[in-house]
Design a protein around this motif. Structure first.
Motif, PDB file in Angstrom:
ATOM      1  N   PHE A 104       0.853  -1.191   0.000  1.00 23.81           N
ATOM      2  CA  PHE A 104       0.000   0.000   0.000  1.00 23.81           C
ATOM      3  C   PHE A 104       0.895   1.248   0.000  1.00 23.81           C
ATOM      4  N   PRO A 105       1.533   1.564  -1.122  1.00 27.19           N
ATOM      5  CA  PRO A 105       2.486   2.683  -1.161  1.00 27.19           C
ATOM      6  C   PRO A 105       1.814   4.013  -0.828  1.00 27.19           C
ATOM      7  N   LEU A 106       2.620   4.922  -0.303  1.00 25.87           N
ATOM      8  CA  LEU A 106       2.146   6.285  -0.078  1.00 25.87           C
ATOM      9  C   LEU A 106       2.163   7.031  -1.407  1.00 25.87           C
ATOM     10  N   PRO A 107       1.070   7.637  -1.816  1.00 24.34           N
ATOM     11  CA  PRO A 107       1.054   8.374  -3.086  1.00 24.34           C
ATOM     12  C   PRO A 107       2.145   9.447  -3.130  1.00 24.34           C
ATOM     13  N   GLY A 108       2.852   9.492  -4.243  1.00 24.76           N
ATOM     14  CA  GLY A 108       3.903  10.487  -4.403  1.00 24.76           C
ATOM     15  C   GLY A 108       5.260  10.059  -3.891  1.00 24.76           C
ATOM     16  N   TRP A 109       5.337   8.867  -3.324  1.00 26.68           N
ATOM     17  CA  TRP A 109       6.606   8.384  -2.777  1.00 26.68           C
ATOM     18  C   TRP A 109       6.939   7.026  -3.383  1.00 26.68           C
ATOM     19  N   ASP A 168      24.521  23.220  -4.031  1.00 28.49           N
ATOM     20  CA  ASP A 168      25.550  22.343  -4.576  1.00 28.49           C
ATOM     21  C   ASP A 168      25.410  20.902  -4.115  1.00 28.49           C
ATOM     22  N   SER A 169      24.297  20.576  -3.438  1.00 29.14           N
ATOM     23  CA  SER A 169      24.113  19.193  -2.973  1.00 29.14           C
ATOM     24  C   SER A 169      23.649  18.325  -4.126  1.00 29.14           C
ATOM     25  N   PRO A 170      23.872  17.000  -4.047  1.00 28.44           N
ATOM     26  CA  PRO A 170      23.442  16.091  -5.130  1.00 28.44           C
ATOM     27  C   PRO A 170      21.939  16.210  -5.372  1.00 28.44           C
ATOM     28  N   ALA A 171      21.536  16.035  -6.602  1.00 27.91           N
ATOM     29  CA  ALA A 171      20.137  16.256  -6.978  1.00 27.91           C
ATOM     30  C   ALA A 171      19.230  15.120  -6.582  1.00 27.91           C
ATOM     31  N   HIS A 172      19.763  13.918  -6.317  1.00 33.61           N
ATOM     32  CA  HIS A 172      18.901  12.768  -6.059  1.00 33.61           C
ATOM     33  C   HIS A 172      18.093  12.958  -4.786  1.00 33.61           C
ATOM     34  N   GLN A 173      16.833  12.596  -4.852  1.00 35.12           N
ATOM     35  CA  GLN A 173      15.983  12.551  -3.688  1.00 35.12           C
ATOM     36  C   GLN A 173      14.919  11.490  -3.902  1.00 35.12           C
ATOM     37  N   PRO A 174      14.385  10.894  -2.832  1.00 37.84           N
ATOM     38  CA  PRO A 174      13.371   9.854  -3.010  1.00 37.84           C
ATOM     39  C   PRO A 174      12.107  10.445  -3.617  1.00 37.84           C
ATOM     40  N   SER A 175      11.439   9.646  -4.418  1.00 37.94           N
ATOM     41  CA  SER A 175      10.217  10.126  -5.058  1.00 37.94           C
ATOM     42  C   SER A 175       9.167   9.038  -5.103  1.00 37.94           C
ATOM     43  N   GLY A 187      -1.907  21.832   2.621  1.00 39.85           N
ATOM     44  CA  GLY A 187      -2.480  22.954   3.350  1.00 39.85           C
ATOM     45  C   GLY A 187      -1.751  23.352   4.612  1.00 39.85           C
ATOM     46  N   HIS A 188      -0.491  22.926   4.760  1.00 39.59           N
ATOM     47  CA  HIS A 188       0.253  23.194   5.986  1.00 39.59           C
ATOM     48  C   HIS A 188       1.355  24.242   5.797  1.00 39.59           C
ATOM     49  N   ALA A 189       1.157  25.151   4.866  1.00 42.42           N
ATOM     50  CA  ALA A 189       2.161  26.190   4.609  1.00 42.42           C
ATOM     51  C   ALA A 189       2.431  27.037   5.845  1.00 42.42           C
ATOM     52  N   ALA A 190       1.392  27.317   6.636  1.00 46.88           N
ATOM     53  CA  ALA A 190       1.570  28.191   7.799  1.00 46.88           C
ATOM     54  C   ALA A 190       2.537  27.597   8.806  1.00 46.88           C
ATOM     55  N   VAL A 191       2.480  26.285   8.980  1.00 53.47           N
ATOM     56  CA  VAL A 191       3.396  25.620   9.917  1.00 53.47           C
ATOM     57  C   VAL A 191       4.839  25.807   9.449  1.00 53.47           C
ATOM     58  N   ARG A 235      17.612  16.729   1.530  1.00 53.13           N
ATOM     59  CA  ARG A 235      16.938  16.316   0.297  1.00 53.13           C
ATOM     60  C   ARG A 235      15.553  15.743   0.607  1.00 53.13           C
ATOM     61  N   LEU A 236      15.466  14.975   1.677  1.00 49.68           N
ATOM     62  CA  LEU A 236      14.173  14.422   2.069  1.00 49.68           C
ATOM     63  C   LEU A 236      13.210  15.531   2.485  1.00 49.68           C
ATOM     64  N   PHE A 237      13.726  16.509   3.212  1.00 45.02           N
ATOM     65  CA  PHE A 237      12.869  17.612   3.656  1.00 45.02           C
ATOM     66  C   PHE A 237      12.269  18.364   2.474  1.00 45.02           C
ATOM     67  N   ALA A 238      13.031  18.502   1.393  1.00 40.48           N
ATOM     68  CA  ALA A 238      12.522  19.219   0.224  1.00 40.48           C
ATOM     69  C   ALA A 238      11.240  18.580  -0.291  1.00 40.48           C
ATOM     70  N   GLN A 239      11.198  17.251  -0.298  1.00 39.93           N
ATOM     71  CA  GLN A 239       9.992  16.575  -0.777  1.00 39.93           C
ATOM     72  C   GLN A 239       8.872  16.640   0.260  1.00 39.93           C
ATOM     73  N   VAL A 240       9.246  16.530   1.531  1.00 39.42           N
ATOM     74  CA  VAL A 240       8.243  16.644   2.585  1.00 39.42           C
ATOM     75  C   VAL A 240       7.621  18.037   2.571  1.00 39.42           C
ATOM     76  N   GLU A 241       8.444  19.060   2.398  1.00 40.76           N
ATOM     77  CA  GLU A 241       7.926  20.425   2.372  1.00 40.76           C
ATOM     78  C   GLU A 241       6.910  20.594   1.246  1.00 40.76           C
ATOM     79  N   ALA A 242       7.223  20.076   0.072  1.00 39.70           N
ATOM     80  CA  ALA A 242       6.300  20.200  -1.058  1.00 39.70           C
ATOM     81  C   ALA A 242       4.980  19.493  -0.760  1.00 39.70           C
ATOM     82  N   ALA A 243       5.054  18.291  -0.184  1.00 39.15           N
ATOM     83  CA  ALA A 243       3.837  17.533   0.125  1.00 39.15           C
ATOM     84  C   ALA A 243       3.022  18.231   1.204  1.00 39.15           C
ATOM     85  N   ALA A 244       3.701  18.783   2.210  1.00 38.89           N
ATOM     86  CA  ALA A 244       2.997  19.449   3.306  1.00 38.89           C
ATOM     87  C   ALA A 244       2.318  20.726   2.829  1.00 38.89           C
ATOM     88  N   ARG A 245       2.982  21.480   1.986  1.00 43.20           N
ATOM     89  CA  ARG A 245       2.365  22.703   1.461  1.00 43.20           C
ATOM     90  C   ARG A 245       1.147  22.355   0.606  1.00 43.20           C
TER      91      ARG A 245
END
Length: 247
Positions: free
Chosen positions: A179-184, A240-247, A220-224, A207-217
């Motif tokens: 039962f995968p999480l959508p978007g991951w 300058d960090s590597p571009a790879h991130q989980p998706s 509807g959690h932009a204010a947090v 890198r993980l936070f970048a994807q979490v931030e997008a999902a949270a925004r």
């Protein structure tokens, strides 16, 4: 006294006071049973009048029992929701009511999940922020510990965003495989979580936070997030960090 699972199920099925039998744990998760696995069983009664009520809390190497009423089964502790959501209904004498209760455990209420996700997002950001700061300031042990702590909040958050109870760690890979999480991408997420808990690596966290931030925004959690102000810059990947991130 040592109880046998098969005999107990037969006796409980014959008892008119029993309205449901629900099997949880590894034996309810296909492919997770080992030679050490016991049977974890809910015995659900119409009320507390049955003699079976005295068996509540029984534990042995082969059988663990929770004997409860139908009314209490509707209102389990929060930590028990995942176990019930992925359980198997062996007996349902209430025209599907027990089965419907089990199914409902896998879907959190919209308001409940939104509030929970907001609090978990803030807790995750806080642990991540502390981890990155500690690594920056030359305290790798503290940074590693904060990174490991952040993963618990992260997993709670990702499942809350989907209105699902978080699986126990034992069943995390099992759950994400089926039962995968959508978007991951499940394998990549698990690999990143394993790397962070093992090493506390800052770049992986960012890198993980970048994807979490997008999902949270998007949820509807932009204010947090915006309440963190410029501190978000420390949590986000450096240019300058590597571009790879989980998706």
């Amino acid at each position: 006294m040592t109880l046998d699972f098969t005999a107990l199920v037969a006796d409980a099925t014959a008892d008119p006071a029993v309205v449901g039998l629900v099997l949880k744990g590894s034996r309810a998760h296909d492919g997770m049973t080992t030679r050490h696995s016991d049977h974890d069983l809910y015995v659900i009664l119409a009320d507390d009048a049955s003699e079976l009520a005295a068996l509540d809390g029984y534990r042995s190497a082969r059988l663990d029992l929770v004997v409860t009423t139908l009314e209490r089964f509707r209102r389990p502790a929060a930590w028990e929701r995942y176990a019930i959501a992925r359980s198997q209904v062996l007996v349902d004498r209430r025209d599907g009511e027990v089965t419907r209760i089990v199914a409902a455990m896998g879907r959190l209420g919209a308001e409940e999940s939104f509030r929970s996700a907001a609090a978990l997002l803030d807790a995750y950001a806080n642990a991540l922020y502390r981890s990155v700061k500690n690594h920056r300031d030359g305290n790798p042990l503290a940074g590693h510990l904060d990174a490991a702590a952040s993963v618990g909040f992260l997993l709670d958050l990702l499942f809350a965003l989907e209105r699902r109870p978080r699986p126990y760690n034992k069943y995390l890979a099992w759950e994400l495989d089926r039962f995968p999480l959508p978007g991951w991408e499940s394998a990549a997420l698990l690999e990143t979580v394993a790397r962070i808990t093992a090493t506390g690596e800052v770049a992986s966290q960012q890198r993980l936070f970048a994807q979490v931030e997008a999902a949270a925004r998007a949820a509807g959690h932009a204010a947090v997030l915006d309440a963190w102000g410029e501190d978000l810059l420390l949590m986000r990947p450096h240019p300058d960090s590597p571009a790879h991130q989980p998706s």
